[in-house]
Scaffold this motif. Structure first.
Motif: not given
Length: 249
Positions: A67-86
């Motif tokens: 959804a973030h990558k293909e559909r530009r649901v940009l608010p998900l960047a913070a959540t996905l970035g948080g997981w990447l940070a983990l």
């Protein structure tokens, strides 16, 4: 009330269950339970540094990445970035400092480059966006500077990885990335010694992150680890002994 207002003003719905309101409703957001682990592909590409992921690539996590990558649901960047940070934090904890080092070195996050055509079509670079979000989350945790450095670029002729078998992915990516030595020089002047981590959204066969590692090391940049939001855990056999996967990397 917040969900009702979002639905009224923005027409927003949850990408997971289509409930009106937030891009990701509390029920869907609570489904993933990230626990970073060292996600070695089977078999791993020769020479790959330890790869870390926050969660398996399945269910709500897969939906969120797409959804973030293909559909530009940009608010998900913070959540996905948080997981990447983990995943990055787990990788750095696993990495032991060399004897005699004065202390933890700054962290440099290098996002895997995206195809220009893909970025134009989607309207954003999802991996770079998630990596910047991860850096924001990491800075107060690791206690040293965290820098995002887009050092890599894709050479022309690289195909979209979707639908390719593992062997085809490896062949498609061989020698496909290059690193700008001038950017590396400026970065070295800025941060000095550093711990470099290659960042991606999903690890499947490991071919993409291994190529990114190769391109960095070719210009003298050592890579300590790979970190991703998610990794695949199931493999289907193919003639090469590797497996196709629906993820993009």
């Amino acid at each position: 009330m917040v969900d009702a207002a979002l639905d009224l003003v923005a027409g927003s719905t949850c990408f997971g269950c289509a409930t009106p309101g937030r891009p990701w409703c509390p029920r869907c957001a609570a489904a993933p339970d990230p626990h970073p682990w060292c996600c070695w592909p089977d078999p791993p590409p020769q020479g790959l540094v330890p790869p870390w992921a926050a969660t398996p690539y399945a269910g709500a996590v897969r939906d969120a990445v797409l959804a973030h990558k293909e559909r530009r649901v940009l608010p998900l960047a913070a959540t996905l970035g948080g997981w990447l940070a983990l995943a990055v934090a787990a990788a750095l904890e696993d990495e032991r400092p060399e004897p005699g080092e004065p202390g933890p070195a700054p962290v440099v996050l290098v996002p895997v480059p995206s195809r220009r055509a893909g970025v134009r079509a989607r309207g954003h670079d999802a991996t770079a966006r998630m990596t910047r979000a991860a850096a924001t989350r990491l800075r107060p945790v690791v206690g040293v500077p965290v820098v995002v450095a887009p050092l890599l670029r894709l050479r022309r002729g690289v195909l979209d990885q979707s639908g390719l078998t593992a062997s085809a992915r490896a062949a498609n990516l061989a020698g496909s990335m290059a690193c700008d030595a001038r950017r590396v020089g400026r970065l070295a002047h800025r941060v000095g010694r550093a711990r470099v981590v290659v960042c991606d959204d999903v690890v499947t066969t490991g071919a993409t992150v291994r190529e990114a590692q190769r391109a960095l090391e070719a210009v003298g940049v050592p890579v300590v680890a790979v970190a991703a939001v998610a990794a695949t855990t199931l493999r289907r056999k193919e003639p090469s002994g590797l497996s196709p996967d629906p993820a993009t990397h």
